[in-house]
Design a protein around this motif. Structure first.
Motif, short mmCIF file in Angstrom:
data_model
loop_
_atom_site.label_atom_id
_atom_site.label_comp_id
_atom_site.label_asym_id
_atom_site.label_seq_id
_atom_site.Cartn_x
_atom_site.Cartn_y
_atom_site.Cartn_z
N ILE A 1 57.40 57.15 107.98
CA ILE A 1 58.23 56.99 109.18
C ILE A 1 57.56 56.01 110.14
O ILE A 1 56.35 56.07 110.36
CB ILE A 1 58.41 58.34 109.90
CG1 ILE A 1 59.15 59.34 109.02
CG2 ILE A 1 59.11 58.19 111.24
CD1 ILE A 1 60.62 59.13 108.90
N ALA A 2 58.36 55.13 110.72
CA ALA A 2 57.91 54.29 111.83
C ALA A 2 58.65 54.77 113.07
O ALA A 2 59.81 55.17 112.99
CB ALA A 2 58.20 52.83 111.55
N VAL A 3 57.97 54.73 114.22
CA VAL A 3 58.55 55.22 115.47
C VAL A 3 58.49 54.13 116.52
O VAL A 3 57.44 53.52 116.74
CB VAL A 3 57.80 56.47 115.98
CG1 VAL A 3 58.38 56.95 117.29
CG2 VAL A 3 57.83 57.59 114.94
N ALA A 4 59.62 53.91 117.18
CA ALA A 4 59.67 53.00 118.33
C ALA A 4 60.21 53.80 119.52
O ALA A 4 61.17 54.56 119.38
CB ALA A 4 60.57 51.81 118.06
N ILE B 1 56.96 49.71 119.28
CA ILE B 1 56.41 50.48 118.16
C ILE B 1 55.23 51.32 118.65
O ILE B 1 54.35 50.82 119.35
CB ILE B 1 55.94 49.54 117.03
CG1 ILE B 1 57.12 48.77 116.44
CG2 ILE B 1 55.20 50.31 115.93
CD1 ILE B 1 58.12 49.60 115.66
N THR C 1 52.07 53.31 117.31
CA THR C 1 51.24 53.43 116.11
C THR C 1 50.98 54.90 115.80
O THR C 1 50.88 55.73 116.70
CB THR C 1 49.90 52.70 116.26
OG1 THR C 1 49.20 53.25 117.36
CG2 THR C 1 50.11 51.21 116.49
N LYS C 2 50.88 55.19 114.52
CA LYS C 2 50.70 56.58 114.09
C LYS C 2 49.44 57.20 114.70
O LYS C 2 49.42 58.39 114.99
CB LYS C 2 50.65 56.65 112.56
CG LYS C 2 50.71 58.06 112.04
CD LYS C 2 50.92 58.10 110.54
CE LYS C 2 51.11 59.53 110.08
NZ LYS C 2 51.47 59.60 108.67
N TRP D 1 50.43 58.90 117.99
CA TRP D 1 51.55 59.84 118.04
C TRP D 1 51.21 61.13 118.78
O TRP D 1 52.02 61.65 119.52
CB TRP D 1 52.04 60.19 116.64
CG TRP D 1 52.84 59.11 115.95
CD1 TRP D 1 53.13 57.86 116.42
CD2 TRP D 1 53.44 59.19 114.68
NE1 TRP D 1 53.87 57.17 115.50
CE2 TRP D 1 54.08 57.95 114.42
CE3 TRP D 1 53.50 60.18 113.70
CZ2 TRP D 1 54.78 57.70 113.24
CZ3 TRP D 1 54.18 59.93 112.54
CH2 TRP D 1 54.82 58.70 112.30
N LEU E 1 63.75 56.13 114.90
CA LEU E 1 62.98 56.52 113.72
C LEU E 1 63.46 55.69 112.54
O LEU E 1 64.66 55.62 112.27
CB LEU E 1 63.19 58.01 113.41
CG LEU E 1 62.86 58.99 114.53
CD1 LEU E 1 63.13 60.41 114.08
CD2 LEU E 1 61.44 58.82 115.02
N ILE E 2 62.51 55.07 111.87
CA ILE E 2 62.83 54.23 110.73
C ILE E 2 62.08 54.76 109.53
O ILE E 2 60.86 54.91 109.56
CB ILE E 2 62.42 52.77 111.00
CG1 ILE E 2 63.10 52.27 112.27
CG2 ILE E 2 62.75 51.88 109.79
CD1 ILE E 2 62.48 51.06 112.86
N LYS E 3 62.83 55.09 108.46
CA LYS E 3 62.20 55.64 107.26
C LYS E 3 62.09 54.54 106.21
O LYS E 3 63.07 53.85 105.92
CB LYS E 3 63.04 56.80 106.71
CG LYS E 3 62.44 57.42 105.48
CD LYS E 3 62.90 58.83 105.32
CE LYS E 3 62.35 59.50 104.08
NZ LYS E 3 60.95 59.73 104.08
N ALA E 4 60.88 54.41 105.68
CA ALA E 4 60.64 53.43 104.61
C ALA E 4 61.35 53.91 103.33
O ALA E 4 61.38 55.09 103.03
CB ALA E 4 59.15 53.28 104.35
#
Length: 67
Positions: free
Chosen positions: A33-36, A41, A43-44, A47, A60-63
């Motif tokens: 998951i990437a979070v903006a 953005i 960074t993990k 979090w 939320l963007i899922k690879a």
């Protein structure tokens, strides 16, 4: 507090970190998951310390695999 996550409104009782929000919204492991937040953005590694505020816009963007 109200936070918009992927264009859907979510209510939270208290301030929460990105990690806490993901645990509630995804009900599981946030792998791939990437979070903006507000088009920035997060960074993990931050979090756990990045606190969400009332009115934040979260994406939320899922690879995915494929080709």
């Amino acid at each position: 507090m109200e936070i918009t996550i992927n264009q859907q409104q979510h209510q939270f009782e208290d301030l929460c970190s990105v990690t806490q929000m993901l645990a509630i919204v995804l009900s599981g492991e946030a792998k791939g998951i990437a979070v903006a937040v507000n088009q920035t953005i997060i960074t993990k590694s931050t979090w756990q310390t990045h606190l969400l505020k009332d009115g934040d816009q979260v994406m939320l963007i899922k690879a995915t695999q494929g080709g």
